[in-house]
Design an enzyme around this catalytic site. Structure first.
Site: not given
Ligand code: FAD
Length: 301
Positions: A33, A35, A66-67, A69, A126, A140, A162, A166, A182, A233, A283
């Site tokens: 896939s 991106e 991508t999107y 935030a 973020d 997420a 990650y 992360h 998640k 990056f 990917h």
């Molecule tokens: P989460 O899964 O919510 O995790 C983020 C942090 O919060 C982690 O440290 C986790 O341990 C912690 N956490 C999670 N749940 C809890 C909980 N219940 N209590 C306490 N802590 C918790 N960013 C963009 O803005 N746009 C994009 O399109 C984009 N695409 C991406 C695609 C991929 C494949 C990847 C790997 C990353 C992408 N990102 C994108 C980056 C991503 O948004 C960032 O890495 C962001 O900081 C974390 O997103 P996440 O969905 O992993 O968050």
């Protein structure tokens, strides 16, 4: 009218991770896939569609976009997805929840469903600094739960993983716990942050399986084309570039041809090791350029 999936016949190389290696020395096939990020100009839009056309012969499972935030580029994401789908390809928007309300996300989900989009990469995202509040969904896992609550099983949901953890996770254990949460909220698949250390992926898969996650965890692959951009990056997203790769890239200076040749070889070898480890698909973070990804795929053939 979709073509049959293109099969990459790959003869994998022996690795020192043989205890995890279920596909060593076998000819295998691997889905892919690709991106993109949403283009900001008409010229960028044309270039993206050209890139799509160049990558399409590899018959990807899907293209994703991508999107941003906090409001930036969000329309661009949905427009790019619509344009790619109009060419007859599967395309998925990324969707982040930080700063958003539940009703706004529900509205977006309804809009995607109306258009027939049934795949989402679901993220926390973020917030750009100084931009708005956290919104109603903080992780997420909250977004995944809302998608399932609102749309049932309609969407195929990918989430982020990650292998090198992360940057905000307090400990590797916390990172794993939150990842499992998640997945259990209803994600179908995970796509990893990019990395250049196959051992980190192997370990992450092992830990995730032990913690009860059976879903596919797809490695995210970042082709290497540029020393300073990669270093920048990687600092922000917490992906480690091994010292030997950094030093070697730095040693090439402005010699782009050597950076390109070295990058292609290193990333193709990484892919081979990941395939040997049982990666379900690859990917590619294309950064809207087909050539670096095509070069890696060519090296894999
Ligand atoms: P989460 O899964 O919510 O995790 C983020 C942090 O919060 C982690 O440290 C986790 O341990 C912690 N956490 C999670 N749940 C809890 C909980 N219940 N209590 C306490 N802590 C918790 N960013 C963009 O803005 N746009 C994009 O399109 C984009 N695409 C991406 C695609 C991929 C494949 C990847 C790997 C990353 C992408 N990102 C994108 C980056 C991503 O948004 C960032 O890495 C962001 O900081 C974390 O997103 P996440 O969905 O992993 O968050």
């Amino acid at each position: 009218h979709r073509r049959q999936p293109r099969i990459f016949r790959i003869r994998t190389v022996p690795t020192r991770l043989n205890h995890l290696n279920q596909r060593n020395n076998m000819s295998i096939s691997i889905p892919v896939s690709f991106e993109f990020f949403p283009p900001k100009t008409a010229e960028g839009e044309d270039k993206l569609m050209h890139t799509v056309a160049e990558l399409a012969p590899h018959n990807p499972e899907f293209f994703s976009v991508t999107y941003g935030a906090g409001g930036s580029t969000q329309e661009g994401t949905f427009n790019a997805v619509a344009n790619i789908r109009a060419q007859g390809h599967q395309a998925a928007p990324h969707l982040s929840c930080i700063g958003a309300t539940r009703s706004k996300i529900s509205e977006i989900l309804d809009g995607l469903k109306t258009q027939g989009v049934n795949r989402i990469v679901a993220l926390r995202g973020d917030l750009p600094s100084g931009m708005g509040g956290m919104g109603e969904l903080h992780h997420a896992s909250d977004l995944v739960a809302l998608i399932r609550e609102h749309s049932g099983d309609y969407f195929n949901i990918h989430v982020a993983a990650y292998p090198e953890y992360h940057p905000q996770s307090r400990t590797p254990q916390d990172d794993l716990k939150n990842f499992v949460k998640k997945m259990h909220a209803g994600a179908n698949t995970a796509i990893t942050q990019y990395f250049y250390n196959a051992d980190a992926y192997a370990r992450f898969i092992e830990d995730a399986r032990k913690a009860g996650v059976d879903a596919p965890i797809v490695p995210g692959i970042m082709p290497i084309t540029n020393y300073s951009r990669l270093a920048r990056f990687s600092e922000t997203c917490g992906a480690e570039i091994p010292r030997w790769i950094l030093l070697k890239l730095a040693s090439f200076g402005d010699d782009q041809a050597s950076i390109k040749a070295f990058g292609e070889e290193v990333v193709a070898q990484l892919c081979q090791r990941l395939i040997a480890l049982g990666a379900p698909s690859l990917h590619f973070y294309t950064l809207n350029n087909a050539a670096p990804t095509l070069a890696v795929l060519k090296n894999l053939k």
